[in-house]
Design a protein around this motif. Structure first.
Motif, PDB file in Angstrom:
ATOM      1  N   VAL A  74      63.426  49.706  76.154  1.00 36.04           N
ATOM      2  CA  VAL A  74      63.621  49.185  74.800  1.00 36.04           C
ATOM      3  C   VAL A  74      62.707  47.978  74.636  1.00 36.04           C
ATOM      4  O   VAL A  74      63.003  46.882  75.100  1.00 36.04           O
ATOM      5  CB  VAL A  74      65.093  48.791  74.557  1.00 36.04           C
ATOM      6  N   GLY A  75      61.544  48.206  74.012  1.00 33.88           N
ATOM      7  CA  GLY A  75      60.560  47.142  73.868  1.00 33.88           C
ATOM      8  C   GLY A  75      60.908  46.165  72.776  1.00 33.88           C
ATOM      9  O   GLY A  75      61.262  46.562  71.666  1.00 33.88           O
ATOM     10  N   GLY A  76      60.834  44.875  73.079  1.00 37.64           N
ATOM     11  CA  GLY A  76      61.206  43.847  72.108  1.00 37.64           C
ATOM     12  C   GLY A  76      60.365  43.874  70.848  1.00 37.64           C
ATOM     13  O   GLY A  76      60.891  43.968  69.739  1.00 37.64           O
ATOM     14  N   SER A  77      59.040  43.809  70.983  1.00 39.07           N
ATOM     15  CA  SER A  77      58.165  43.740  69.802  1.00 39.07           C
ATOM     16  C   SER A  77      58.183  45.053  69.031  1.00 39.07           C
ATOM     17  O   SER A  77      58.172  45.057  67.796  1.00 39.07           O
ATOM     18  CB  SER A  77      56.735  43.398  70.232  1.00 39.07           C
ATOM     19  N   ARG A  78      58.213  46.160  69.733  1.00 41.38           N
ATOM     20  CA  ARG A  78      58.228  47.465  69.059  1.00 41.38           C
ATOM     21  C   ARG A  78      59.522  47.653  68.280  1.00 41.38           C
ATOM     22  O   ARG A  78      59.516  48.095  67.130  1.00 41.38           O
ATOM     23  CB  ARG A  78      58.055  48.576  70.093  1.00 41.38           C
ATOM     24  N   THR A  79      60.627  47.290  68.900  1.00 46.00           N
ATOM     25  CA  THR A  79      61.922  47.423  68.236  1.00 46.00           C
ATOM     26  C   THR A  79      62.023  46.468  67.055  1.00 46.00           C
ATOM     27  O   THR A  79      62.526  46.820  65.989  1.00 46.00           O
ATOM     28  CB  THR A  79      63.056  47.144  69.239  1.00 46.00           C
ATOM     29  N   ALA A  80      61.541  45.231  67.234  1.00 46.26           N
ATOM     30  CA  ALA A  80      61.574  44.248  66.150  1.00 46.26           C
ATOM     31  C   ALA A  80      60.762  44.724  64.953  1.00 46.26           C
ATOM     32  O   ALA A  80      61.174  44.553  63.801  1.00 46.26           O
ATOM     33  CB  ALA A  80      61.058  42.908  66.648  1.00 46.26           C
ATOM     34  N   GLN A  81      59.610  45.333  65.211  1.00 45.63           N
ATOM     35  CA  GLN A  81      58.764  45.794  64.115  1.00 45.63           C
ATOM     36  C   GLN A  81      59.454  46.874  63.296  1.00 45.63           C
ATOM     37  O   GLN A  81      59.302  46.933  62.069  1.00 45.63           O
ATOM     38  CB  GLN A  81      57.439  46.330  64.672  1.00 45.63           C
ATOM     39  N   LYS A  82      60.248  47.712  63.941  1.00 40.91           N
ATOM     40  CA  LYS A  82      61.001  48.728  63.208  1.00 40.91           C
ATOM     41  C   LYS A  82      61.989  48.072  62.246  1.00 40.91           C
ATOM     42  O   LYS A  82      62.177  48.533  61.118  1.00 40.91           O
ATOM     43  CB  LYS A  82      61.748  49.630  64.192  1.00 40.91           C
ATOM     44  N   ILE A  83      62.619  46.990  62.709  1.00 44.90           N
ATOM     45  CA  ILE A  83      63.588  46.287  61.860  1.00 44.90           C
ATOM     46  C   ILE A  83      62.879  45.622  60.690  1.00 44.90           C
ATOM     47  O   ILE A  83      63.332  45.705  59.546  1.00 44.90           O
ATOM     48  CB  ILE A  83      64.371  45.258  62.688  1.00 44.90           C
TER      49      ILE A  83
END
Length: 260
Positions: A74-83
């Protein structure tokens, strides 16, 4: 002599095989550890904090993270960008692991600052100029109504844009909104008028028309600081109506008396 050379070769070969053995052992250990992470470290709990406009489930759904996902994939930056891309009112996202099986998502939401007309509707923006939402009328927004600017090709989730001729006024608006927000005065501003080339006026608390110089965007922090000082000094009573002219060297208050 031949025997001595043979012994040296054997020693070199043993050294090479020893190095290869150690390298192979390290690779095997890493593969086993990685396989263990994939098999055993699964997301079991997702915690969300910092939301008020959205629900925790809204944030989880936007993140794409589900229980059972590999915890370390669960990648931090990748997941944050989805949000960010799904929920325009989200300003900042912090994602961290909470071992043994938790994911913690901390969200900071954007604050609506003003509403501006463009296209076929009105658009709510924050103090950074991000378009948060479209509404049918300015009254629905519950924030300062801006005149003297027109949003260019507005869309939710994008940054507010205007025609080139209005770019200076846009910079002034964003600087003004930021200064008001920092002083805690933003929620009491209901109108901001940028139609004049020389000054900006705003309606404070529904009773004070405040006039300020339209010099450059860097001048507003000081002008708002001076405005806050006038309020703190008690020169204007809480129930007084009128015009506070701050375009002069010294702020000048002109009271206006309405009908009782």
């Amino acid at each position: 002599m031949a025997s001595r050379r043979s012994n040296k070769r054997k020693q070199r070969n043993r050294g090479r095989f020893g190095f290869l053995y150690k390298l192979l052992s390290l690779i095997i250990i890493l593969v086993v550890v990685a396989a263990g992470c994939v098999v055993f470290f699964r997301v079991g709990e997702i915690t969300v904090s910092g939301v008020s406009r959205y629900t925790a489930q809204d944030i989880i759904d936007a993140s794409g993270v589900e229980k059972g996902d590999n915890l370390f994939l669960v990648g931090g930056s990748r997941t944050a960008q989805k949000i960010y891309s799904s929920l325009p009112y989200v300003d900042e996202v912090n994602i961290r692991h909470a071992l043994p099986d938790g994911i913690v998502i901390t969200v900071t939401e954007r604050t609506p600052a003003a509403v501006i007309q463009g296209g076929e509707g009105w658009w709510i923006v924050d103090a950074k100029g991000k378009i948060l939402e479209q509404v049918a009328t300015a009254e629905q927004a519950g924030v300062a109504e801006v005149t003297g600017l027109t949003a260019l090709l507005p869309a939710v989730g994008t940054t507010l844009a205007v025609e080139d001729a209005e770019s200076f006024r846009l910079e002034a608006l964003l600087s003004l909104l930021k200064a008001l927000e920092q002083r805690g005065l933003l929620e009491k501003i209901s109108e901001i008028d940028l139609t004049s080339a020389a000054e900006v006026s705003m309606l404070y608390d529904g009773r004070l028309t405040v006039k300020m110089k339209l010099l450059d965007e860097d001048s507003f922090p000081e002008q708002i600081r001076n405005f806050a000082a006038v309020l703190d000094q008690g020169i204007i009573q809480e129930n007084e109506q009128g015009i506070l002219d701050m375009t002069l060297n010294t702020p000048h208050f002109i009271p206006q008396y309405g009908e009782n």
